[in-house]
Design an enzyme around this catalytic site. Structure first.
Site, PDB file in Angstrom:
ATOM      1  CG  HIS A  87      -1.172   6.134   0.235  1.00 25.70           C
ATOM      2  ND1 HIS A  87      -0.652   7.373  -0.134  1.00 25.70           N
ATOM      3  CD2 HIS A  87      -2.527   7.062   0.853  1.00 25.70           C
ATOM      4  CE1 HIS A  87      -1.250   8.486  -0.035  1.00 25.70           C
ATOM      5  NE2 HIS A  87      -2.569   8.399   0.589  1.00 25.70           N
ATOM      6  CD  GLU A  90      -8.481  10.438   1.952  1.00 27.17           C
ATOM      7  OE1 GLU A  90      -9.583  10.507   2.958  1.00 27.17           O
ATOM      8  OE2 GLU A  90      -7.455  10.672   2.165  1.00 27.17           O
TER       9      GLU A  90
END
Length: 210
Positions: free
Chosen positions: A10, A83
C-alpha cells in the site's frame, strides 16, 4: 504453467510518517501515499491481470481503489491478507512501546517466531495465515494473473516462504510503499519473478521504506 501473483505494498500512510506500528488498525494514506498509488497504477497499466485482491484494511483498500480506477478489474477483499496483528503495540512508535511494555518489547526484538504480542499474533501465526491463503489464491486462479494490494509483512512472509528463510532470521531486504513484486506459484512451488520494483517512484522521489 503457474499462477502469477503480483503484489503491491500500500501507499505511504500518516502512521508510516510518524513511525507508528499500524498492524490491523487503520491509518489513511498521506498525500505522498496517494501520489505513490497513482504512480504505481500508471506502471501497472502496461501489464495484464485477471483479478484484483486486496486486504480489507483501509490503507490497502484505498490504494487498490486508486489503482483500479485505471485497471477496472474485479476487486475482491481478503481478511487473510491483512498486516500482522500487533495487539498492544498498535498506534505506538518503538520508543513508546519500549517505555510502556519493556518486557514485551524485548521479546519482540528477539524475533522468536512463537512470541505472541499480547492481543495480537506471532510471526509463525502470520506466516501460516499468509502462505496458506496465497496458495489457496494460486489454486483458485490457476494459470491466471492475480494482482494483490497488501502490506509489508505479507510481502516479507512471501519472501521467507519462497527462499525457505528461517522465521527468526532478521530481514535482509527492503519493502517500499507502492513497490511492485511478482511471484510464480505452482502446486506448492514458489518462484520469485521480480522484487521491489520502484522505477515508477524514483524520478519523483516519493519513496518510503519499511
Amino acid at each position: 504453467m503457474a499462477t502469477e501473483i503480483t503484489i503491491i505494498r500500500h501507499g505511504e500512510t500518516m502512521w508510516n510518517l510518524q513511525k507508528r506500528i499500524q498492524g490491523q488498525r487503520n491509518s489513511k494514506l498521506s498525500e505522498n501515499g496517494i501520489l505513490q498509488a497513482e504512480l504505481v497504477a500508471d506502471a501497472l497499466t502496461k501489464r495484464e491481470f485477471d483479478v484484483l485482491i486486496s486486504s480489507d484494511l483501509e490503507r490497502a483498500v484505498e490504494t487498490a481503489k486508486i489503482i483500479n480506477k485505471q485497471l477496472l478489474l474485479p476487486h475482491k477483499y481478503n481478511l487473510n491478507l491483512r498486516e500482522r496483528s500487533f495487539g498492544i503495540f498498535e498506534g505506538k512508535n518503538f520508543a513508546e512501546i519500549e517505555e510502556t511494555y519493556p518486557v514485551e518489547y524485548r521479546r519482540y526484538k528477539e524475533r522468536n517466531p512463537e512470541f505472541v504480542v499480547p492481543g495480537g499474533e506471532s510471526i509463525q501465526q502470520m506466516y501460516e495465515r499468509v502462505t496458506s491463503e496465497i496458495e489457496a489464491i494460486a489454486r483458485k486462479y490457476k494459470d491466471q494473473k492475480v494482482l494483490i494490494v497488501s502490506h509489508g509483512l505479507v510481502l516479507e512472509m512471501m519472501m521467507y516462504r519462497t527462499f525457505n528463510i528461517k522465521l527468526d532470521e532478521p530481514r535482509a531486504f527492503s519493502i517500499n510503499n507502492s513497490s511492485i513484486s511478482s511471484f510464480y506459484i505452482n502446486e506448492g512451488n514458489w518462484f520469485l519473478k521480480e522484487w521491489g520494483v520502484i522505477e515508477h517512484l524514483v524520478s519523483l522521489n516519493v519513496l518510503n521504506e519499511l
